[in-house]
Design an enzyme around this catalytic site. Structure first.
Site, PDB file in Angstrom:
ATOM      1  N   VAL A 134      42.747  44.714  46.074  1.00  0.00           N
ATOM      2  CA  VAL A 134      43.269  43.351  46.211  1.00  0.00           C
ATOM      3  C   VAL A 134      42.418  42.385  45.397  1.00  0.00           C
ATOM      4  O   VAL A 134      41.193  42.338  45.545  1.00  0.00           O
ATOM      5  CB  VAL A 134      43.260  42.896  47.696  1.00  0.00           C
ATOM      6  N   ILE A 138      37.397  40.005  42.988  1.00  0.00           N
ATOM      7  CA  ILE A 138      37.018  39.113  44.105  1.00  0.00           C
ATOM      8  C   ILE A 138      36.737  39.964  45.351  1.00  0.00           C
ATOM      9  O   ILE A 138      37.587  40.764  45.749  1.00  0.00           O
ATOM     10  CB  ILE A 138      38.157  38.127  44.435  1.00  0.00           C
ATOM     11  N   GLY A 189      45.919  43.994  29.149  1.00  0.00           N
ATOM     12  CA  GLY A 189      45.579  44.975  30.197  1.00  0.00           C
ATOM     13  C   GLY A 189      45.664  44.412  31.608  1.00  0.00           C
ATOM     14  O   GLY A 189      45.128  44.997  32.534  1.00  0.00           O
ATOM     15  N   GLU A 192      50.681  45.917  35.389  1.00  0.00           N
ATOM     16  CA  GLU A 192      50.832  47.286  35.875  1.00  0.00           C
ATOM     17  C   GLU A 192      51.565  48.117  34.826  1.00  0.00           C
ATOM     18  O   GLU A 192      52.230  47.564  33.933  1.00  0.00           O
ATOM     19  CB  GLU A 192      51.671  47.280  37.161  1.00  0.00           C
ATOM     20  N   LYS A 207      49.396  43.881  47.941  1.00  0.00           N
ATOM     21  CA  LYS A 207      48.077  43.293  48.219  1.00  0.00           C
ATOM     22  C   LYS A 207      48.122  42.436  49.484  1.00  0.00           C
ATOM     23  O   LYS A 207      47.220  42.491  50.327  1.00  0.00           O
ATOM     24  CB  LYS A 207      47.624  42.452  47.030  1.00  0.00           C
TER      25      LYS A 207
HETATM   26  N1  HSE Z   1      48.674  43.961  37.610  1.00  0.00           N
HETATM   27  C1  HSE Z   1      47.721  43.443  38.514  1.00  0.00           C
HETATM   28  C2  HSE Z   1      47.662  41.947  38.341  1.00  0.00           C
HETATM   29  C3  HSE Z   1      46.376  44.051  38.246  1.00  0.00           C
HETATM   30  O1  HSE Z   1      48.241  41.442  37.385  1.00  0.00           O
HETATM   31  O2  HSE Z   1      47.083  41.270  39.165  1.00  0.00           O
HETATM   32  C4  HSE Z   1      45.442  43.990  39.401  1.00  0.00           C
HETATM   33  O3  HSE Z   1      45.967  44.546  40.545  1.00  0.00           O
END
Ligand code: HSE
Length: 432
Positions: A134, A138, A189, A192, A207
């Protein structure tokens, strides 16, 4: 001298490669902090030949990720494959069956199979740590489970998806189109493997279910989250929201109410001078509202390899120190089933975007529908005048129920002069 702690990493994507690098680069620091030499001894990934900017030649390579869990030279299994099923699930089950600690960033697994993991943990002396699942870097899991353990939690909410926040921030800042900014988020990057998980709110929902489980002492329940993504947000909405004094953010919200726990992921208008509005780019921000502590805000990098690796390795450091905490912050038998509130009972104020033919009487018809459903109008904005084309009309309402607002939206959508279904967003003023 204590024995080294031997780490197996299943999954060498962005995060896996960063974990490998971090453990090498900050090895001495981690030894000083934990008293254990932490060494990667085995890895697994789909493609051995891929250039990852790390040297895996000195560690055991397994083509099958489950073999990382089975490897007798692995003490801690780091699962960074992702997904609730398939290889990730098999790796975690195998490790727990062998009583090994698991460190994972897998929000889908915890969000959808939290109950199963709790059952497996009852039969295992292993553990499951998931700080990285999550809000990237953080430390919100540690904050909720440890630092705020003394509080009854009233609410936990915030920006939980870096990709969506990056897209909305860039659209607001530059006026660029959605697909163009999404491509940039993928290149950086943040997104997902399947970016629809990000933009349709699924990643944030996984999350939120974990945060909700920790906050309210229950099994994560992603099936009782009302989920809306950001695909329908246009430059018009961003502009009108700014005129009204707001920014648009994708928020995950879990709130305790008299009728149960409300859980939603949806784009919301937030006051433009609020800390949530100031959370830009791939940053995440999470508020926890506790009965003694009040509101606590944590903000930082929510996505990206290095930030997420920081969270993964913090869990490895806990294992090195011999610390394991109950999965949902409650002793096994005390983890309950989430009592979900009916989202239709939720109270809030709303933003409506309507595309209407600019004819006399349209606003009167809309007002009549609002009156019939006892919904009080706060403001009406109309820009432009074109007798041949639909024009946008923006309405904001005072507080009402979700049930009333859905009925109003349906009725307004049926008016002849309204040429497309109304688009609705909540206005979140963070009063509670
Ligand atoms: N794809 C997720 C995001 C990566 O953009 O927050 C972290 O979980």
């Amino acid at each position: 001298m204590t024995e080294p702690l031997k780490i197996g990493i299943a999954g060498l994507g962005n995060v896996g490669a960063s974990v490998f690098k971090l453990l090498e680069q900050n090895g001495q620091l981690l030894l000083d902090r934990t008293g254990r030499d932490i060494r990667v001894t085995a890895v697994s990934a789909r493609s051995k030949g891929k250039n990852r900017d790390i040297d895996v030649s000195k560690v055991k390579w397994h083509d099958n990720p489950v073999e990382v869990a089975n490897d007798p030279n692995v003490d801690v299994v780091v699962e960074l494959i992702g997904g609730a099923d398939g290889a990730a699930h098999d790796v975690v089950n195998t490790a727990l069956a062998l009583n090994k600690p698991v460190v994972t960033a897998n929000k889908a697994l915890l969000g959808k199979r939290g109950g199963e993991i709790i059952s497996l943990l009852k039969k295992s002396t292993g553990s499951v740590s998931f700080e990285a699942a999550v809000a990237g870097g953080i430390p919100i899991i540690k904050a909720l489970r440890e630092g705020l353990a003394a509080n009854n939690i009233n609410a936990v909410f915030g920006i939980l998806n870096g990709t969506c926040n990056f897209i909305l921030s860039e659209m607001t800042r530059t006026g660029r189109a959605f697909p163009d900014v999404l491509k940039e988020a993928q290149d950086k990057g943040y997104a997902e493997a399947d970016p629809s998980f990000d933009i349709d709110g699924v990643d944030a929902a996984h999350k939120l279910s974990i945060l909700s489980g920790l906050a309210f002492g229950c099994v994560p329940d992603v099936d009782h989250i009302d989920i809306k993504g950001i695909r329908k947000i246009t430059a018009l909405d961003i502009g009108f929201a700014a005129d009204l004094g707001y920014k648009i953010k994708l928020l995950g919200i879990a709130r305790r109410t008299d009728k149960g726990i409300e859980q939603s992921v949806e784009p919301c208008l937030v006051p433009k001078d609020s800390p949530i509005a100031a959370t830009e780019g791939p940053l995440n921000a999470v508020y926890v509202d506790g009965d003694f502590v009040g509101k606590v805000l944590l903000m930082g990098a929510g996505a990206g390899g290095n930030a997420t690796a920081s969270a993964v390795v913090s869990d490895i450091a806990d294992v090195a120190r011999g610390r394991a905490l109950p999965l949902m912050g409650m002793e096994g038998g005390k983890v309950g089933v989430l009592k979900a509130a009916n989202i239709l009972d939720r109270i809030g104020s709303y933003y409506f975007r309507l595309m209407v033919l600019d004819q006399p009487g349209v606003i009167a018809d809309i007002s009549a529908i609002l009156r019939d459903h006892k919904v009080s109008l706060e403001s009406v904005l109309q820009r432009g005048r074109d007798p041949d084309q639909a024009v946008p009309v923006i309405l904001t309402t005072h507080e009402t129920t979700e049930d009333s607002i859905q009925k109003v939206a349906e009725k307004i959508g049926q008016l002849k002069a309204v040429v497309e279904p109304p688009y609705l967003m909540r206005i979140e003023e963070f009063k509670s």
